[in-house]
Structure formats: structure tokens, C-alpha cells
Write a protein that holds these residues in place. Structure first.
Motif, PDB file in Angstrom:
ATOM      1  N   LYS A 121      31.639  59.815  49.967  1.00  0.00           N
ATOM      2  CA  LYS A 121      31.558  59.978  51.417  1.00  0.00           C
ATOM      3  C   LYS A 121      32.602  59.142  52.145  1.00  0.00           C
ATOM      4  O   LYS A 121      33.125  59.542  53.192  1.00  0.00           O
ATOM      5  N   SER A 122      32.956  57.985  51.594  1.00  0.00           N
ATOM      6  CA  SER A 122      33.890  57.077  52.269  1.00  0.00           C
ATOM      7  C   SER A 122      35.276  57.681  52.441  1.00  0.00           C
ATOM      8  O   SER A 122      36.021  57.299  53.347  1.00  0.00           O
ATOM      9  N   TYR A 123      35.660  58.647  51.572  1.00  0.00           N
ATOM     10  CA  TYR A 123      36.977  59.274  51.667  1.00  0.00           C
ATOM     11  C   TYR A 123      37.152  60.039  52.983  1.00  0.00           C
ATOM     12  O   TYR A 123      38.273  60.302  53.389  1.00  0.00           O
ATOM     13  N   GLN A 124      36.055  60.398  53.636  1.00  0.00           N
ATOM     14  CA  GLN A 124      36.148  61.115  54.903  1.00  0.00           C
ATOM     15  C   GLN A 124      36.557  60.204  56.055  1.00  0.00           C
ATOM     16  O   GLN A 124      36.982  60.681  57.088  1.00  0.00           O
ATOM     17  N   TYR A 125      36.427  58.876  55.861  1.00  0.00           N
ATOM     18  CA  TYR A 125      36.619  57.953  56.981  1.00  0.00           C
ATOM     19  C   TYR A 125      37.796  56.996  56.807  1.00  0.00           C
ATOM     20  O   TYR A 125      38.330  56.501  57.796  1.00  0.00           O
ATOM     21  N   THR A 126      38.182  56.698  55.581  1.00  0.00           N
ATOM     22  CA  THR A 126      39.253  55.731  55.369  1.00  0.00           C
ATOM     23  C   THR A 126      40.274  56.291  54.386  1.00  0.00           C
ATOM     24  O   THR A 126      40.097  57.387  53.849  1.00  0.00           O
ATOM     25  N   SER A 127      41.329  55.532  54.138  1.00  0.00           N
ATOM     26  CA  SER A 127      42.427  56.020  53.300  1.00  0.00           C
ATOM     27  C   SER A 127      42.151  55.772  51.824  1.00  0.00           C
ATOM     28  O   SER A 127      41.336  54.918  51.448  1.00  0.00           O
ATOM     29  N   GLU A 146      22.970  57.127  44.788  1.00  0.00           N
ATOM     30  CA  GLU A 146      23.505  56.716  46.087  1.00  0.00           C
ATOM     31  C   GLU A 146      24.885  56.090  45.971  1.00  0.00           C
ATOM     32  O   GLU A 146      25.707  56.234  46.874  1.00  0.00           O
ATOM     33  N   ALA A 147      25.167  55.400  44.873  1.00  0.00           N
ATOM     34  CA  ALA A 147      26.510  54.844  44.669  1.00  0.00           C
ATOM     35  C   ALA A 147      27.538  55.966  44.600  1.00  0.00           C
ATOM     36  O   ALA A 147      28.603  55.901  45.235  1.00  0.00           O
ATOM     37  N   ASN A 148      27.236  57.014  43.826  1.00  0.00           N
ATOM     38  CA  ASN A 148      28.143  58.163  43.742  1.00  0.00           C
ATOM     39  C   ASN A 148      28.338  58.814  45.109  1.00  0.00           C
ATOM     40  O   ASN A 148      29.463  59.145  45.503  1.00  0.00           O
ATOM     41  N   LYS A 159      37.810  56.752  60.866  1.00  0.00           N
ATOM     42  CA  LYS A 159      36.899  55.617  61.107  1.00  0.00           C
ATOM     43  C   LYS A 159      37.049  54.623  59.956  1.00  0.00           C
ATOM     44  O   LYS A 159      36.180  54.510  59.089  1.00  0.00           O
ATOM     45  N   PRO A 160      38.182  53.881  59.928  1.00  0.00           N
ATOM     46  CA  PRO A 160      38.485  53.032  58.767  1.00  0.00           C
ATOM     47  C   PRO A 160      37.454  51.948  58.501  1.00  0.00           C
ATOM     48  O   PRO A 160      37.134  51.661  57.342  1.00  0.00           O
ATOM     49  N   LEU A 161      36.920  51.331  59.565  1.00  0.00           N
ATOM     50  CA  LEU A 161      35.935  50.271  59.358  1.00  0.00           C
ATOM     51  C   LEU A 161      34.674  50.810  58.692  1.00  0.00           C
ATOM     52  O   LEU A 161      34.149  50.210  57.741  1.00  0.00           O
ATOM     53  N   LEU A 188      33.439  49.808  54.863  1.00  0.00           N
ATOM     54  CA  LEU A 188      32.097  49.269  54.619  1.00  0.00           C
ATOM     55  C   LEU A 188      31.343  50.127  53.596  1.00  0.00           C
ATOM     56  O   LEU A 188      30.624  49.592  52.744  1.00  0.00           O
ATOM     57  N   LEU A 189      31.527  51.444  53.663  1.00  0.00           N
ATOM     58  CA  LEU A 189      30.888  52.325  52.692  1.00  0.00           C
ATOM     59  C   LEU A 189      31.394  52.043  51.279  1.00  0.00           C
ATOM     60  O   LEU A 189      30.608  52.025  50.318  1.00  0.00           O
ATOM     61  N   VAL A 190      32.712  51.816  51.137  1.00  0.00           N
ATOM     62  CA  VAL A 190      33.274  51.520  49.813  1.00  0.00           C
ATOM     63  C   VAL A 190      32.696  50.222  49.264  1.00  0.00           C
ATOM     64  O   VAL A 190      32.339  50.117  48.087  1.00  0.00           O
TER      65      VAL A 190
END
Length: 321
Positions: free
Chosen positions: A104-110, A97-99, A170-172, A176-178
Motif C-alpha cells: 500500500k505504501s507504494y501509492q503514497y511515496t517513492s 498486514e505486513a504484506n 503523500k510521502p509522509l 510511515l506505512l513502510v
């Protein structure tokens, strides 16, 4: 390699030389795993460029290789497990899940936000090793950590990343995912450090591979089945998948040695240089021009690693139990 006995003739100097060799080995292996992480990043970038978004599927082959190679060794030795199987199940869930979450977070933030927030794993590792592994940290080690993080911040705010400063859709949510992914990485690294110091590397890798493969397979069937069916499996898609898996296999195989020698904190600090290795690869392989601040940042992070590991007693003072 066991340390020389204290009572041997010239034992003090011999032990000091042994510690220096161990520290130098840890630094070298730390940069090896950093390079391996860099290569996985290039493989993932190539897959993303081709429109392939299957983070769990990318990791599946790595877990299968771990299960086959180290599981085969474990079966050949016919040794009973020294740790209950359900502990490895929990570790497998955390690792998979960490991987998945960080990719997945790259889809939402920079990328900039990911790089900064990923540093959250370092204080998490320090707290967890201090509480559960009784690792002792002095002012010099905290200073070394600060210098390493300062080097990464120089990278983030250099002109090279100026074009990446725009927020994601969706940066927030991405941030949070990171943070969650970084905390899971910290838990995974500290658990691996505990297990590899208590038991052995072969059992850890074999069981992580088995449970990681099972969990990944279940998750793929739920989340990525349609994505896999839509992929055109030509050489351009297969080679990055295989390259990613081989780099991850070597990474997972090397990490327990780094953890055993100098712990999870040193491992996470070493991984801060992965982005800088990526820059060097871009310079020499793709002949790209990069900002001079990258080289200052690399020197800063390398200096922080040396400060953290200099005359390290963590090798002797980290206890398990």
C-alpha cells in the motif's frame, strides 16, 4: 541436519566442516529467497501496469497453497499441535498486514524511500532476536550488517534511480506505512524463527496458511471486493496472479529453513540483494542498460553477507526459550 558429536574422532575439524556447509547452504538459500522476492516484484509490477490494485488478493492463493500442502501433511501425520492455535492466529494477522501495508505504501511515496526505510526491519530483527531469542552478536556481525546496508544505499543513490527521486503524493504517510510494515515483518520473521526452532516447519507453514487464508479472505471482502469485480480476468491478469502465488509459496516454504540455520537477521540481510537481482534480470531478459554502481553495490552487499556469516557461531549460540 544435526551437528556431529564433539567426542567423535576428529570432532573439531568435522564440526568446523559442518558449520561451513551450513553457512554455505544458508547463503545459497538466502539468495534463492531473494530471487523469489524479485519474481514477486515483477508479477506485482505487471499487475499494477494493468491497473490491478489488490494486494491482499495476490497473497490469498499463496496462503491457500500453504494450507492445502502442509495442512495435508499435518493431517496425514495425525500429530497434535505443539503450539497453541492462537499464537498462529497472531502470526497470521501480523504477516497478512505486513504484506498489505508495504504494498500500500507504494501509492503514497517513492520507490527510493521504500527501499531505504525497509532497512528498518534489520535493526528491529537484531533487537528482537537479542531480547527474546538470546542471539549473540559481535562487532564482526554488526560490521557485516553495515556493509550490507551500505550496498543498498549505493543502489538507491545510483543514477538508475534518479528518475524515482520525486516525492509521492503523500510521502509522509507512505514513509510511515513502510516503517510500520518493516516492524511487522521483523516481528513475523522473529516469531517464525522461534516457532521453527521450537517445533517444526510443517506445523508452522500449515497453520500460517490456514489463518493467513482466513484473515485475507475477510480483508478482501471488506477492502477489495469491488476491485476484484472490476478486473477483466484474461490471461494477462491470471498469469501474474498465479506467478506471484507460486513464487510466494516457494518463498514461504524456504524461509523456515534459512531461519533455522542462521536466523532472521541473515534472512533480512539476504533479501537486500533482491533489487540487484532485478537489475540482472532486466539486463539479460530485457537488454536494458544500468549504471555501473549497481555492480559495486551487489559486490558490497555480497561481501557484507560473507563477513556476517564467516565462521558463524550464531548457529550454535542462538537459543530458544
Amino acid at each position: 541436519m544435526a551437528p556431529p558429536p564433539e567426542g567423535e574422532r576428529g570432532g573439531g575439524g568435522c564440526r568446523a566442516r559442518w558449520l561451513r556447509r551450513e553457512v554455505l547452504l544458508a547463503l545459497a538459500l538466502g539468495q534463492l529467497v531473494s530471487l523469489l522476492i524479485t519474481s514477486t516484484g515483477f508479477s506485482s509490477s505487471e499487475l499494477a501496469r494493468r491497473g490491478i490494485n489488490a494486494p491482499t488478493s495476490q497473497s490469498l492463493l499463496n496462503y491457500i497453497l500453504l494450507a492445502l500442502v502442509y495442512g495435508g501433511i499435518l493431517l496425514y501425520r495425525r500429530q497434535p499441535l505443539t503450539t497453541k492455535w492462537y499464537y498462529y492466529l497472531i502470526l497470521g494477522i501480523i504477516d497478512v498486514e505486513a504484506n498489505y501495508i508495504v504494498v500500500k505504501s507504494y501509492q503514497y511515496t517513492s520507490l527510493t524511500s521504500v527501499m531505504l526505510l525497509d532497512c528498518w526491519s534489520i535493526p528491529c530483527v537484531i533487537v528482537l532476536t537479542w531480547i527474546f531469542l538470546k542471539t549473540k552478536y559481535g562487532f564482526r556481525k554488526f560490521f557485516g550488517v553495515g556493509v550490507c546496508v551500505a550496498g543498498l544505499i549505493l543502489v538507491v543513490f545510483s543514477d538508475v534511480h534518479a528518475s524515482d527521486r520525486a516525492k509521492g503524493p503523500k510521502p509522509l504517510k507512505g514513509d510511515l506505512l513502510v516503517i510500520v510494515g518493516s516492524m511487522l515483518y521483523a516481528c513475523s520473521n522473529v516469531t517464525e524463527e522461534y516457532l521453527v526452532k521450537k517445533n517444526n516447519r510443517i506445523e508452522l507453514m500449515a497453520m500460517l496458511g490456514i489463518f493467513g487464508a482466513v484473515i485475507s479472505g475477510i480483508q478482501i471482502s471488506i477492502l477489495e471486493r469491488e476491485e476484484l469485480h472490476s478486473i477483466k480476468w484474461n490471461a494477462g491478469a491470471v498469469f501474474p496472479f498465479i506467478g506471484f502465488a507460486l513464487a510466494m509459496f516457494l518463498f514461504y516454504s524456504t524461509v523456515p529453513t534459512v531461519l533455522k540455520i542462521c536466523g532472521a537477521t541473515m534472512l533480512n540481510l539476504s533479501l537486500l540483494t533482491s533489487d540487484m537481482w532485478a537489475v540482472l534480470i532486466r539486463i539479460f531478459a530485457y537488454h536494458e542498460k544500468v549504471d555501473w554502481m549497481y555492480f559495486v553495490a551487489f559486490a558490497c552487499t555480497a561481501g557484507g553477507l560473507l563477513v556476517y556469516s564467516y565462521r558463524s557461531r550464531e548457529l550454535a549460540t542462538s537459543r530458544v526459550g
